[in-house]
Design a protein around this motif. Structure first.
Motif, mmCIF file in Angstrom:
data_model
loop_
_atom_site.group_PDB
_atom_site.id
_atom_site.type_symbol
_atom_site.label_atom_id
_atom_site.label_comp_id
_atom_site.label_asym_id
_atom_site.label_seq_id
_atom_site.Cartn_x
_atom_site.Cartn_y
_atom_site.Cartn_z
ATOM 1 N N LEU A 40 10.933 25.106 50.368
ATOM 2 C CA LEU A 40 11.640 24.548 49.215
ATOM 3 C C LEU A 40 11.928 25.609 48.161
ATOM 4 O O LEU A 40 13.029 25.671 47.612
ATOM 5 C CB LEU A 40 10.835 23.406 48.605
ATOM 6 C CG LEU A 40 10.879 22.078 49.352
ATOM 7 C CD1 LEU A 40 9.911 21.089 48.734
ATOM 8 C CD2 LEU A 40 12.284 21.523 49.357
ATOM 9 N N VAL A 41 10.945 26.443 47.884
ATOM 10 C CA VAL A 41 11.137 27.491 46.879
ATOM 11 C C VAL A 41 12.215 28.477 47.322
ATOM 12 O O VAL A 41 13.097 28.842 46.526
ATOM 13 C CB VAL A 41 9.800 28.220 46.590
ATOM 14 C CG1 VAL A 41 10.022 29.479 45.782
ATOM 15 C CG2 VAL A 41 8.842 27.289 45.874
ATOM 16 N N THR A 43 14.680 27.925 49.386
ATOM 17 C CA THR A 43 15.974 27.245 49.364
ATOM 18 C C THR A 43 16.514 27.163 47.941
ATOM 19 O O THR A 43 17.704 27.400 47.702
ATOM 20 C CB THR A 43 15.852 25.832 49.968
ATOM 21 O OG1 THR A 43 15.344 25.939 51.288
ATOM 22 C CG2 THR A 43 17.186 25.142 50.006
ATOM 23 N N ILE A 44 15.653 26.832 46.995
ATOM 24 C CA ILE A 44 16.079 26.764 45.594
ATOM 25 C C ILE A 44 16.544 28.136 45.111
ATOM 26 O O ILE A 44 17.571 28.250 44.430
ATOM 27 C CB ILE A 44 14.944 26.200 44.716
ATOM 28 C CG1 ILE A 44 14.751 24.715 45.033
ATOM 29 C CG2 ILE A 44 15.216 26.417 43.243
ATOM 30 C CD1 ILE A 44 13.532 24.088 44.406
ATOM 31 N N ILE A 45 15.833 29.189 45.494
ATOM 32 C CA ILE A 45 16.233 30.547 45.097
ATOM 33 C C ILE A 45 17.605 30.895 45.673
ATOM 34 O O ILE A 45 18.465 31.444 44.982
ATOM 35 C CB ILE A 45 15.160 31.572 45.531
ATOM 36 C CG1 ILE A 45 13.899 31.400 44.685
ATOM 37 C CG2 ILE A 45 15.683 32.998 45.432
ATOM 38 C CD1 ILE A 45 12.713 32.196 45.172
ATOM 39 N N LEU A 47 19.990 28.764 46.642
ATOM 40 C CA LEU A 47 21.023 27.939 46.021
ATOM 41 C C LEU A 47 21.370 28.444 44.623
ATOM 42 O O LEU A 47 22.550 28.444 44.231
ATOM 43 C CB LEU A 47 20.571 26.478 45.961
ATOM 44 C CG LEU A 47 20.510 25.736 47.293
ATOM 45 C CD1 LEU A 47 20.016 24.309 47.085
ATOM 46 C CD2 LEU A 47 21.837 25.745 48.000
ATOM 47 N N ILE A 48 20.382 28.883 43.879
ATOM 48 C CA ILE A 48 20.647 29.440 42.550
ATOM 49 C C ILE A 48 21.402 30.768 42.682
ATOM 50 O O ILE A 48 22.325 31.047 41.907
ATOM 51 C CB ILE A 48 19.340 29.594 41.753
ATOM 52 C CG1 ILE A 48 18.796 28.209 41.389
ATOM 53 C CG2 ILE A 48 19.545 30.440 40.514
ATOM 54 C CD1 ILE A 48 17.419 28.229 40.769
ATOM 55 N N LEU A 54 21.600 22.383 41.949
ATOM 56 C CA LEU A 54 20.530 21.769 42.729
ATOM 57 C C LEU A 54 20.753 20.274 42.945
ATOM 58 O O LEU A 54 20.154 19.690 43.852
ATOM 59 C CB LEU A 54 19.174 21.996 42.049
ATOM 60 C CG LEU A 54 18.738 23.456 41.938
ATOM 61 C CD1 LEU A 54 17.400 23.541 41.228
ATOM 62 C CD2 LEU A 54 18.672 24.100 43.302
ATOM 63 N N ASP A 55 21.584 19.650 42.150
ATOM 64 C CA ASP A 55 21.859 18.226 42.335
ATOM 65 C C ASP A 55 23.170 17.989 43.094
ATOM 66 O O ASP A 55 23.727 16.901 43.047
ATOM 67 C CB ASP A 55 21.872 17.507 40.991
ATOM 68 C CG ASP A 55 22.949 18.035 40.056
ATOM 69 O OD1 ASP A 55 23.511 19.105 40.349
ATOM 70 O OD2 ASP A 55 23.205 17.374 39.038
ATOM 71 N N LEU A 68 20.118 19.481 48.686
ATOM 72 C CA LEU A 68 18.859 20.240 48.689
ATOM 73 C C LEU A 68 17.970 19.925 49.897
ATOM 74 O O LEU A 68 17.526 20.843 50.590
ATOM 75 C CB LEU A 68 18.097 20.032 47.378
ATOM 76 C CG LEU A 68 16.789 20.801 47.226
ATOM 77 C CD1 LEU A 68 17.047 22.304 47.276
ATOM 78 C CD2 LEU A 68 16.096 20.440 45.942
ATOM 79 N N ALA A 72 17.058 22.536 52.830
ATOM 80 C CA ALA A 72 15.655 22.969 52.876
ATOM 81 C C ALA A 72 15.017 22.748 54.246
ATOM 82 O O ALA A 72 14.086 23.468 54.605
ATOM 83 C CB ALA A 72 14.846 22.238 51.811
#
Length: 94
Positions: A40-41, A43-45, A47-48, A54-55, A68, A72
């Motif tokens: 998850l972390v 994937t968030i990195i 995507l940013i 993120l939404d 997300l 992920a």
């Protein structure tokens, strides 16, 4: 000295089975927890880094799904392969 082969007794002692690892289930749960967290972390990195909110949602036919979790899932599975290897949980076959 005879040419007859040696006869082994049928009552020969069997080799002992290796003991079951008592902490194996705990390590397997830990492997899943680490994989989900790092997946998850990461994937968030990503995507940013590529400037995707993120939404964000994704339309598949008539269903709107959040992006997300869809992004992920492969990352979690990739992390799980490595965590499984390094923790030696042997969930995946060699």
């Amino acid at each position: 000295m005879s040419d007859k082969p040696e006869v082994s007794s049928a009552a020969a002692p069997q080799t002992a089975q290796p003991k079951a690892d008592a902490a194996l289930n705990a390590r397997r749960l830990l492997a899943w927890a680490i994989s989900i967290g790092t997946g998850l972390v990461l994937t968030i990195i990503v995507l940013i880094a590529v400037n995707i909110p993120l939404d964000a949602t994704l339309f598949i036919s008539f269903v709107e799904l959040p992006f997300l979790p869809l992004a992920a899932l492969p990352m979690v599975l990739l992390c799980f392969i490595w965590v499984d290897y390094f923790l030696g949980t042997r969930i995946l076959p060699d």
